[in-house]
Write a protein that holds these residues in place. Sequence first.
Motif, PDB file in Angstrom:
ATOM      1  N   HIS A 145      66.404  76.731   6.160  1.00  0.00           N
ATOM      2  CA  HIS A 145      67.610  77.046   6.933  1.00  0.00           C
ATOM      3  C   HIS A 145      67.347  78.136   7.961  1.00  0.00           C
ATOM      4  O   HIS A 145      66.290  78.759   7.980  1.00  0.00           O
ATOM      5  N   THR A 200      66.395  79.261  -0.423  1.00  0.00           N
ATOM      6  CA  THR A 200      67.101  80.284   0.342  1.00  0.00           C
ATOM      7  C   THR A 200      66.127  81.406   0.689  1.00  0.00           C
ATOM      8  O   THR A 200      65.384  81.878  -0.176  1.00  0.00           O
ATOM      9  N   GLY A 233      73.959  76.041   1.607  1.00  0.00           N
ATOM     10  CA  GLY A 233      74.755  75.600   2.734  1.00  0.00           C
ATOM     11  C   GLY A 233      74.320  74.252   3.291  1.00  0.00           C
ATOM     12  O   GLY A 233      75.066  73.603   4.018  1.00  0.00           O
ATOM     13  N   TRP A 234      73.115  73.820   2.956  1.00  0.00           N
ATOM     14  CA  TRP A 234      72.585  72.551   3.449  1.00  0.00           C
ATOM     15  C   TRP A 234      72.606  71.451   2.403  1.00  0.00           C
ATOM     16  O   TRP A 234      72.325  70.291   2.714  1.00  0.00           O
ATOM     17  N   ASP A 266      71.750  82.008   6.911  1.00  0.00           N
ATOM     18  CA  ASP A 266      72.257  80.852   6.168  1.00  0.00           C
ATOM     19  C   ASP A 266      71.658  80.860   4.759  1.00  0.00           C
ATOM     20  O   ASP A 266      70.922  81.768   4.385  1.00  0.00           O
TER      21      ASP A 266
END
Length: 103
Positions: free
Chosen positions: A18, A47, A26-27, A22
Motif C-alpha cells: 500500500h 502493513t 484497507g486493500w 494506508d
Amino acid sequence: FLVRGLRLLLMTAVLWLHGLGDTGDGWRGAFRGVVKHVPDVKFVHPTAPDQPVTIQGGGRCTSWFDIVTWPVGLGEPDGPKGILESVTVVHKALEAIEQEGVP
C-alpha cells in the motif's frame, strides 16, 4: 502447480504494498474482480511499519521508508531510513506465501 483429481491448478500470489499512510487491511477485498477471473490467486496485504516521515513534518504514519521529497525523485537519498526493515517485512511475507505452497 498442483494436481487435484484431473484438474490442474496453478497457484499464484500477489504481494500488494500500500501507499503512504494506508494499511494492508484497507486493500483487503479490493481485488475481488481479479479473484473471480483468476482462480487460486492469493492476495497478501502487509502493513508498513509506523515511523516518522520527513514530508509529513516528521509525523508518524505507516510508510515503507522515510520520504524526504515529494514527488519522489532523484533528490531522494539512497537507502532511506526504514527501507531495510521494510525489505525484511516483505521477505517474511514472501517466505510465508512459499510455506503455504505457492512456488
